[in-house]
Design a protein around this motif. Structure first.
Motif, PDB file in Angstrom:
ATOM      1  N   PRO A  46       0.803  -1.231   0.000  1.00 47.70           N
ATOM      2  CA  PRO A  46       0.000   0.000   0.000  1.00 47.70           C
ATOM      3  C   PRO A  46       0.831   1.275   0.000  1.00 47.70           C
ATOM      4  N   GLN A  47       1.974   1.263   0.661  1.00 44.46           N
ATOM      5  CA  GLN A  47       2.799   2.480   0.707  1.00 44.46           C
ATOM      6  C   GLN A  47       3.396   2.835  -0.652  1.00 44.46           C
ATOM      7  N   ASP A  48       3.348   1.901  -1.612  1.00 42.95           N
ATOM      8  CA  ASP A  48       3.837   2.189  -2.958  1.00 42.95           C
ATOM      9  C   ASP A  48       2.817   2.952  -3.793  1.00 42.95           C
ATOM     10  N   VAL A  49       1.557   2.988  -3.353  1.00 44.53           N
ATOM     11  CA  VAL A  49       0.460   3.568  -4.130  1.00 44.53           C
ATOM     12  C   VAL A  49       0.389   5.070  -3.908  1.00 44.53           C
ATOM     13  N   ASP A  50       0.402   5.843  -4.990  1.00 47.19           N
ATOM     14  CA  ASP A  50       0.215   7.291  -4.865  1.00 47.19           C
ATOM     15  C   ASP A  50      -0.905   7.805  -5.764  1.00 47.19           C
ATOM     16  N   GLY A  51      -1.716   6.875  -6.312  1.00 52.87           N
ATOM     17  CA  GLY A  51      -2.874   7.273  -7.102  1.00 52.87           C
ATOM     18  C   GLY A  51      -4.009   6.278  -6.913  1.00 52.87           C
ATOM     19  N   LEU A  52      -5.240   6.782  -6.878  1.00 48.44           N
ATOM     20  CA  LEU A  52      -6.410   5.921  -6.665  1.00 48.44           C
ATOM     21  C   LEU A  52      -7.569   6.414  -7.511  1.00 48.44           C
ATOM     22  N   GLY A  53      -8.177   5.491  -8.280  1.00 48.19           N
ATOM     23  CA  GLY A  53      -9.407   5.772  -9.015  1.00 48.19           C
ATOM     24  C   GLY A  53     -10.488   4.810  -8.573  1.00 48.19           C
ATOM     25  N   VAL A  54     -11.686   5.319  -8.317  1.00 41.32           N
ATOM     26  CA  VAL A  54     -12.772   4.532  -7.718  1.00 41.32           C
ATOM     27  C   VAL A  54     -14.050   4.695  -8.527  1.00 41.32           C
ATOM     28  N   ALA A  55     -14.761   3.590  -8.729  1.00 43.99           N
ATOM     29  CA  ALA A  55     -16.104   3.608  -9.313  1.00 43.99           C
ATOM     30  C   ALA A  55     -17.029   2.801  -8.423  1.00 43.99           C
ATOM     31  N   GLY A  72      -5.314   3.890   4.372  1.00 46.05           N
ATOM     32  CA  GLY A  72      -4.011   4.422   4.766  1.00 46.05           C
ATOM     33  C   GLY A  72      -3.179   4.927   3.609  1.00 46.05           C
ATOM     34  N   LEU A  73      -3.837   5.340   2.521  1.00 42.91           N
ATOM     35  CA  LEU A  73      -3.115   5.789   1.334  1.00 42.91           C
ATOM     36  C   LEU A  73      -2.892   7.304   1.355  1.00 42.91           C
ATOM     37  N   ARG A  74      -1.683   7.718   1.024  1.00 43.99           N
ATOM     38  CA  ARG A  74      -1.353   9.136   0.821  1.00 43.99           C
ATOM     39  C   ARG A  74      -1.160   9.324  -0.681  1.00 43.99           C
ATOM     40  N   LEU A  75      -1.951  10.202  -1.275  1.00 41.83           N
ATOM     41  CA  LEU A  75      -2.081  10.228  -2.724  1.00 41.83           C
ATOM     42  C   LEU A  75      -1.608  11.542  -3.350  1.00 41.83           C
ATOM     43  N   ALA A 104       1.678  10.633 -11.028  1.00 41.82           N
ATOM     44  CA  ALA A 104       1.708   9.532 -10.066  1.00 41.82           C
ATOM     45  C   ALA A 104       2.671   8.475 -10.596  1.00 41.82           C
ATOM     46  N   ARG A 105       3.069   7.569  -9.705  1.00 40.41           N
ATOM     47  CA  ARG A 105       3.962   6.468 -10.091  1.00 40.41           C
ATOM     48  C   ARG A 105       3.228   5.131 -10.112  1.00 40.41           C
ATOM     49  N   THR A 106       2.333   4.938  -9.133  1.00 38.51           N
ATOM     50  CA  THR A 106       1.584   3.682  -9.038  1.00 38.51           C
ATOM     51  C   THR A 106       0.132   4.011  -8.732  1.00 38.51           C
ATOM     52  N   ILE A 107      -0.757   3.652  -9.638  1.00 36.49           N
ATOM     53  CA  ILE A 107      -2.185   3.947  -9.481  1.00 36.49           C
ATOM     54  C   ILE A 107      -2.968   2.645  -9.363  1.00 36.49           C
ATOM     55  N   VAL A 108      -3.867   2.605  -8.399  1.00 32.62           N
ATOM     56  CA  VAL A 108      -4.817   1.503  -8.262  1.00 32.62           C
ATOM     57  C   VAL A 108      -6.182   1.985  -8.730  1.00 32.62           C
ATOM     58  N   LEU A 109      -6.819   1.218  -9.596  1.00 28.81           N
ATOM     59  CA  LEU A 109      -8.190   1.460 -10.024  1.00 28.81           C
ATOM     60  C   LEU A 109      -9.062   0.362  -9.429  1.00 28.81           C
ATOM     61  N   VAL A 110     -10.153   0.755  -8.800  1.00 28.30           N
ATOM     62  CA  VAL A 110     -11.022  -0.237  -8.159  1.00 28.30           C
ATOM     63  C   VAL A 110     -12.475   0.131  -8.413  1.00 28.30           C
TER      64      VAL A 110
END
Length: 382
Positions: A46-55, A72-75, A104-110
């Motif tokens: 999780p600490q590697d994530v600096d981007g988040l997209g949510v639907a 616990g994400l800082r984006l 961003a460097r690492t983005i999670v889409l969920v």
């Protein structure tokens, strides 16, 4: 010296599709599970994530930023999308641009939703102002009556019979047998399909996407190492026909030629295909729009390419067998194409899969879907 690699999809995650979720199930919990799977698969934390997209339709009253805090994400980058079956590819397109721009460097889409019976009934009754003010007061609650009329029109124009739609459903159920997350995995016969109770003629129960609870996730890296999935081309159309068309074409028809040209590939070069399948008629309409078949050739195409699984379409079972978890329905097909190209599809793996296409479709207004998009993807190795 070779140029540095661009962004890539490096991890996928998907929860089981739950028809009868436990009492303590929540949308946020399902999303957290899908994200954790995707990060593990990518070898990230999780600490590697600096981007988040949510639907999501049901995460409310929370939003993407609330979910990020709970995880616990800082984006540096955060986005939310609520355009239903088109959300996943919308998010993918925007995340790709953000990674290319260095935002961003690492983005999670969920994407995900958890429905109780009351949740879903309320969603379709008040889906938008048109549903709330015009359709629901007439007793037309939900999309089944609208897509029953569309299916009647497609049958009249293309010479399709219920047996043809059944052949598509049977083939997708066979694919679902290799997907441990699918809601329905048991084999389906054409006789069982035809015997299913009618919902809105000609739609039987097995023509209507089953509602489930679940979530799907993708991890994207700005500079992936090893095997990743690259976005070759994407496009979308919104309010394509201003609700004045017959519904038998989607916005994909308007951009498909340019999409294939930008990708440098054609439909027949795709090793795996995922089309949004809330109803069999819409899966077929999108295959026409992508250039796989003409509408007047659909009966033969189904018999020769779909029923035989010669063309690997909806290899996780599609929503008709795997289930539709709200906005995760659009992410389901995108995750499956990425999984296939990463070589992680288990017993349903398409051998040698290197290229794939996924579509998104949705947001019913007075008539049919207002949003349609597509993405062409390719396996890339360091």
């Amino acid at each position: 010296m070779s140029a540095p690699r661009g962004p890539g999809i490096v991890g996928v995650g998907e929860t089981p599709a739950l028809r009868h979720p436990a009492a303590d199930t929540s949308t946020a919990g399902l999303m957290a599970e899908a994200i954790a799977q995707a990060l593990r698969g990518a070898g990230l934390a999780p600490q590697d994530v600096d981007g988040l997209g949510v639907a999501s339709f049901t995460l409310r009253p929370d939003r993407a930023i609330d979910l990020a805090w709970r995880l616990g994400l800082r984006l540096d980058w955060c986005m939310q999308d609520e355009m239903g079956g088109a959300s996943a590819i919308n998010l993918l397109r925007q995340a790709w641009l953000a990674l290319e721009a260095g935002q961003a460097r690492t983005i999670v889409l969920v994407a995900g939703d958890h429905f109780t019976g009351a949740d879903f009934a309320g969603l379709v009754r008040g889906y938008n102002r048109s549903a709330q003010d015009y359709l629901s007061p007439l007793g037309c609650e939900g999309p089944n009556p609208l897509f029953a009329m569309l299916t009647q029109r497609q049958m009249a124009r293309s010479g399709l019979r219920r047996e043809d739609y059944g052949a598509l459903c049977v083939a997708q159920r066979l694919w679902a047998g290799g997907n441990p997350n699918a809601a329905y995995r048991q084999p389906l016969s054409l006789e069982q399909y035809l015997a299913a109770p009618m919902v809105a003629p000609p739609l039987g129960r097995l023509d209507c996407v089953p509602v489930v609870s679940g979530a799907c996730a993708l991890v994207l890296s700005a500079r992936p190492a090893g095997i990743s999935v690259r976005l070759l081309a994407s496009d979308g159309r919104y309010n394509f026909d201003q609700q004045e068309g017959d519904g038998l074409q989607t916005g994909i028809a308007a951009f498909a030629p340019a999409l294939w040209q930008r990708a440098g590939l054609g439909p027949e070069e795709m090793d795996v295909v995922s089309v949004y399948d809330d109803y069999p008629a819409m899966a077929l309409a999108q295959l026409c729009d992508l250039g796989y078949v003409r509408a007047d050739d659909l009966p033969g195409f189904i018999a020769q390419r779909i029923a035989t699984r010669d063309l690997p379409v909806n290899t996780a079972g599609g929503q008709l067998s795997a289930g539709q978890a709200g906005t995760a329905g659009g992410m389901h097909g995108l995750v499956e194409v990425a999984r296939q190209l990463l070589g992680q599809a288990g017993e349903r793996q398409v051998r040698g899969a290197r290229h794939g296409v996924a579509t998104g479709y949705g947001m019913v207004q007075l008539r049919y879907g207002m949003c349609a998009n597509a993405a062409v993807l390719a396996r890339e190795e360091a």
